[in-house]
Design an enzyme around this catalytic site. Structure first.
Site, PDB file in Angstrom:
ATOM      1  N   ARG A 155       0.826  -1.211   0.000  1.00  0.00           N
ATOM      2  CA  ARG A 155       0.000   0.000   0.000  1.00  0.00           C
ATOM      3  C   ARG A 155       0.855   1.255   0.000  1.00  0.00           C
ATOM      4  O   ARG A 155       0.560   2.224  -0.701  1.00  0.00           O
ATOM      5  CB  ARG A 155      -0.945  -0.027   1.216  1.00  0.00           C
ATOM      6  CG  ARG A 155      -2.072  -1.004   1.010  1.00  0.00           C
ATOM      7  CD  ARG A 155      -2.997  -1.175   2.201  1.00  0.00           C
ATOM      8  NE  ARG A 155      -4.122  -2.002   1.770  1.00  0.00           N
ATOM      9  CZ  ARG A 155      -5.195  -2.285   2.511  1.00  0.00           C
ATOM     10  NH1 ARG A 155      -5.296  -1.813   3.740  1.00  0.00           N
ATOM     11  NH2 ARG A 155      -6.154  -3.023   2.018  1.00  0.00           N
ATOM     12  N   TYR A 170      -6.383  -0.134  -6.977  1.00  0.00           N
ATOM     13  CA  TYR A 170      -5.783  -1.418  -6.558  1.00  0.00           C
ATOM     14  C   TYR A 170      -5.085  -1.348  -5.198  1.00  0.00           C
ATOM     15  O   TYR A 170      -4.970  -0.305  -4.613  1.00  0.00           O
ATOM     16  CB  TYR A 170      -4.949  -2.056  -7.656  1.00  0.00           C
ATOM     17  CG  TYR A 170      -3.721  -1.386  -8.198  1.00  0.00           C
ATOM     18  CD1 TYR A 170      -3.083  -0.327  -7.586  1.00  0.00           C
ATOM     19  CD2 TYR A 170      -3.154  -1.892  -9.384  1.00  0.00           C
ATOM     20  CE1 TYR A 170      -1.938   0.211  -8.127  1.00  0.00           C
ATOM     21  CE2 TYR A 170      -2.006  -1.356  -9.926  1.00  0.00           C
ATOM     22  CZ  TYR A 170      -1.398  -0.303  -9.291  1.00  0.00           C
ATOM     23  OH  TYR A 170      -0.268   0.226  -9.827  1.00  0.00           O
ATOM     24  N   GLU A 171      -4.709  -2.482  -4.692  1.00  0.00           N
ATOM     25  CA  GLU A 171      -4.176  -2.622  -3.316  1.00  0.00           C
ATOM     26  C   GLU A 171      -5.166  -2.115  -2.273  1.00  0.00           C
ATOM     27  O   GLU A 171      -4.770  -1.488  -1.293  1.00  0.00           O
ATOM     28  CB  GLU A 171      -2.851  -1.868  -3.146  1.00  0.00           C
ATOM     29  CG  GLU A 171      -1.635  -2.582  -3.647  1.00  0.00           C
ATOM     30  CD  GLU A 171      -1.617  -4.049  -3.301  1.00  0.00           C
ATOM     31  OE1 GLU A 171      -1.541  -4.837  -4.239  1.00  0.00           O
ATOM     32  OE2 GLU A 171      -1.721  -4.405  -2.126  1.00  0.00           O
ATOM     33  N   GLY A 172      -6.439  -2.370  -2.474  1.00  0.00           N
ATOM     34  CA  GLY A 172      -7.465  -1.831  -1.585  1.00  0.00           C
ATOM     35  C   GLY A 172      -7.884  -0.469  -2.096  1.00  0.00           C
ATOM     36  O   GLY A 172      -7.077   0.470  -2.062  1.00  0.00           O
ATOM     37  N   GLN A 224      -9.338   2.072   2.095  1.00  0.00           N
ATOM     38  CA  GLN A 224      -8.355   2.733   2.959  1.00  0.00           C
ATOM     39  C   GLN A 224      -9.060   3.615   3.989  1.00  0.00           C
ATOM     40  O   GLN A 224      -8.692   3.648   5.164  1.00  0.00           O
ATOM     41  CB  GLN A 224      -7.388   3.598   2.135  1.00  0.00           C
ATOM     42  CG  GLN A 224      -6.669   2.875   1.005  1.00  0.00           C
ATOM     43  CD  GLN A 224      -5.849   1.697   1.472  1.00  0.00           C
ATOM     44  OE1 GLN A 224      -5.232   1.763   2.545  1.00  0.00           O
ATOM     45  NE2 GLN A 224      -5.857   0.618   0.712  1.00  0.00           N
TER      46      GLN A 224
END
Lengths: 560, 560
Positions: free
Chosen positions: B292, B424-426, B431
């Protein structure tokens, strides 16, 4: 992509923001009766949903193509355009004396909104023709009008606007195209124009290019510019010397061929003067002002389409749970926040653009106050409408998650298509400069004061605070140094736009009924007033800052 | 596209935000001496400028291609990747015990920033490997580490993260891939994973896939997930049963092949368990947390590159006049406002991400307070860093005017490439949910309180006001209803991120010298504090609003 024309909303905004009944009460717009409006909104909805929307994806993936024989549109476009012409949609806003239906500009806006939501790139063809029609209407001789207007009005022919040259982007005064008298009243046109939307295509028999150029010995700068009409086809079978050099490879809006046009390469390009010599800038502003509104309207188009798509996805996509049950993502608070924001911003942009369009009609009726209102609303509608289009399209991608980044989904197309709108028809920075440079002081400041006075009718505390801030900042800038004005221009433009939207939306909520539509309207407006209006107050510091901080970093230091 | 590594700025931020000297004073990071840092920044700058940046355009126009024999990268990529491996750049942040150089994570960040600014899609290959390395470092057995880490560290092999399945996007607990014991300690892996960046390519001899899957009889949801290592090549010449079904047709980042991977189609896919059974989520968070930060770093990458490009254009493009002289557009106040904003936002994002990276290093040294600081800074760095990347890339397009919309210019590529990073990546919404759901109450609220306390050191009035607002909103949300927390999550995330950036930038300005760099730093920071920080206060109303207004419009009414 599936799209449903938002007829109830459009009718409501025509009624309560445009106040179409007042227009229909005049002789000029007597045709705008409620049943006609209903028929128009429903008819264009059917054309857009049934014939234009299904072509939008091919417009992106195939796109308009350059060939040695001219630009070719993707399969199906010719037929869909023919349906538009045959349905009489081009003539909606054209006065009856020129073969049109004499409906208000605001109604034409609704028609173009629907077409553009269905297929934004394609809808540029009619939008460009509107500018050409208006230039001829206001500046053409009766003969020119008789020759060119009827087929432009029906859409059998399309129009273009030729301003930009490679060395002259936002600085129109730097243009170099020439127009030399040929001795028979016509002119030989020579020069290269870039960024000409629908500069060539295979949809219509003829294309009417309106071209800015300089006559011999014309003064430098914008004062020496004249407007010329240059047809693609001079007379049946005789092509003019206008060559499509290339079309641009753009990030989006691929259904709209953006042409480089070369006029007079073979010294045989014939044009005729529109309006007086050196009257080019004035004629151009006629075209451009309404074109600016129509670009603001493109913000509404893409925002509406992106919102519909995101809502549909969010209602279908099951992900995670609420209260122990698998849930569609629309049920998750942050997704809902994004969708609510998309909806509120879309309605705000529509209110703003339709409001300005209504002022066009009032100005056409001779209402001087409406002319002032239009002048000040135009940069707001163009810049803020397109800023909203971009924001909403971006939120649309976000709602789709990873799918939003995959081209097949279609959300990305809106995002790419929208990105040109803050740039063309005068960048949004140019709109902000227009606001602080000319509009704040228009009619000795009375135009600005009138807008502020209108908005003082607002009752929401955040709105009242924002209006007061706009008033204070705007009045200070009226007498500020030019650089300070320009440094503050964009923040003020956004503040003033949000205030105007808030004021209009508050009126919509107040006049909405208690049916499902009315309840939804009130919920959306409450969100706008409670949560979006306060954001604009955050720009006050920037709007009050002088230019000096921007120059505290020297130009060379930016690259360090 | 020409790119110059911002070495002076990177060194300054490492010194004053990461406080690298403190790290270098420890045994673990003793290698991080000033001369080593200088050599690293200069060396990676040369590789990025000379070999990676020139390939960026082909990465977009040619892109990674699927073939029946696997994914093929554009010409030149293999050689440029080899230069990266041979330069030892992959080993920068890997501890010495695993064959690395033992430099801080923050230094690795600087290396990846430079590579990614030069070629964002390409740089994802090393970034993904970092996640795999960290998972093995923390959860692998000594044998696994010995087998897999050395070549992952050098980059001779690359790593991937396999989380997402078609039906399980942000909801990882819904995944269905299975891992069945084969009786010899290994597992038979079966399932389909999507959105696997660099899931296949021709840059390296082997690819180490880290795959989340369920063992037989595993409990439902995230509790039943385990992590498996699945190599592309089992042993020399023996390929594992991993098939690249397709690669996605994305809006941007075309140099990064986004693969659909099918594991065990032929029932012959062998994997080994990493960490304990059902320890998959924990191992995944090890990978993801730093991943992240590295995605937040991509925001810095694209912002820096877009800013450099826009500044270069604005200094060269002559348009209009100032004081009677033809002027480059950088001299016009609104263009300068955009460029100043781009520069300030880029520096803000860099400060935020490097700050978080410095906390990774301190946490690795056993500093519990730094662990808390990292936990709370991670969602801010990921979400706000990528939001800034998108805003700056969009401003970059705008500065270019019409040219910005033409693909050949390159500004549009940044805009398209950047758009995946908030997803992406959450997603950034995830977040924000992490911030209000876990981080606000971490260590009984002490982590949040510590950040607020840190920021109370700020002196700028707007910053102090913003910090106080963040404190009030954050404390109220700690005990709020879950929906109310989530409804306010994104506005709070932005407020808290801006406050953190403002606090860090104010420190930078205070510690900057009086040389050209220091003067520029002070000018940029002053702009950020005076004009960007106050904007965030505009979000307070939304951060204080409950969820109810979002649900005042029923899900069905969104589509009406």
């Amino acid at each position: 992509m599936p799209y449903t024309a938002p007829i109830t909303e459009q009718r409501f905004v025509l009624e309560h923001i445009v106040r179409i009944a007042d227009l229909a009460a005049t002789e000029r717009y007597a045709a705008a009766s409620p049943d006609v409006i209903d028929a128009v909104l429903e008819g264009i909805g059917q054309l857009a949903e049934g014939e234009w929307a299904p072509l939008a994806r091919a417009g992106d993936t195939v796109g308009a193509k350059w060939t040695p024989d001219g630009v070719v549109m993707p399969a199906g476009y010719k037929e869909a355009y023919k349906a538009y012409v045959e349905g009489g949609w081009g003539t909606i806003g054209v006065p009856e004396e020129f073969g049109g239906q004499g409906l208000p500009f605001a109604v034409q806006c609704a028609v173009l909104e629907t077409l553009g939501s269905a297929n934004m790139g394609f809808a540029l063809a009619p939008i460009l023709s509107v500018g050409a029609i208006e230039a001829l209407q206001h500046h053409g001789t009766p003969e020119q009008q008789a020759t060119w207007l009827p087929k432009l009005a029906t859409g059998e022919w399309t129009g273009t606007m030729n301003l930009t040259e490679p060395q002259a982007g936002s600085d129109v005064g730097a243009l170099r195209a020439t127009a030399t008298p040929r001795g028979d009243g016509t002119f030989a046109i020579k020069g290269t124009k870039i960024y000409i939307s629908f500069g060539d295509h295979d949809l219509a028999e003829n294309i009417v290019h309106l071209v800015l150029a300089r006559t011999p010995d014309a003064p430098a700068g914008t004062r020496g510019i004249s407007l010329f009409l240059v047809p693609k086809v001079r007379s049946e079978g005789t092509f003019n010397d206008v060559r499509v050099v290339s079309i641009e490879h753009k990030m989006g809006l691929h259904a709209s061929p953006t042409c480089v046009l070369s006029f007079g390469d073979g010294d045989d390009c014939v044009g005729e003067l529109i309006g007086p010599e050196f009257g080019g800038m004035r004629a151009m502003f006629t075209m451009m002002n309404n074109a600016r509104l129509n670009v603001g309207l493109q913000g509404v188009q893409v925002a509406e389409a992106a919102t519909q798509k995101a809502v549909e996805y969010a209602r279908e996509r099951i992900q995670g749970a609420r209260a122990g049950q698998a849930a569609a993502i629309i049920e998750h608070p942050d997704v809902r926040r994004m969708l609510m924001r998309m909806k509120a911003q879309t309605q705000a942009a529509r209110a703003l653009v339709y409001y300005a369009a209504g002022q066009v009609d009032r100005a056409n009726l001779g209402d001087a106050a409406a002319r002032d209102r239009l002048e000040i609303a135009t940069p707001l509608a163009k810049a803020h409408g397109t800023d909203i289009g971009n924001e909403v399209a971006s939120l649309g991608v976000q709602v789709h998650g990873g799918m939003g980044y995959i081209e097949e989904t279609g959300a990305a197309q809106f995002f790419r298509d929208a990105r040109i709108t803050p740039i063309y028809e005068g960048t949004n920075g140019i709109q902000a400069a227009d606001l602080v440079g000319r509009k704040l002081s228009l009619s000795n400041g009375a135009a600005f004061a009138a807008l502020i006075e209108d908005m003082r009718g607002g009752t929401h505390p955040a709105l009242r605070e924002l209006v007061a801030a706009c008033d204070a900042v705007g009045r200070r800038l009226q007498t500020a140094d030019a650089d300070d004005r320009l440094a503050a221009s964009y923040p003020l433009l956004t503040m003033l736009s949000v205030a105007t939207c808030g004021w209009l939306l508050e009126r919509e909520a107040a006049e909405a009924g208690d049916d499902a539509f009315g309840r939804a309207k009130k919920a959306v407006v409450a969100f706008y007033l409670d949560q979006i209006v306060p954001e604009a107050m955050g720009l006050r510091a920037a709007a009050e800052a002088p230019a000096a901080p921007l120059y505290a970093l020297e130009a060379e230091a930016f690259a360090a």
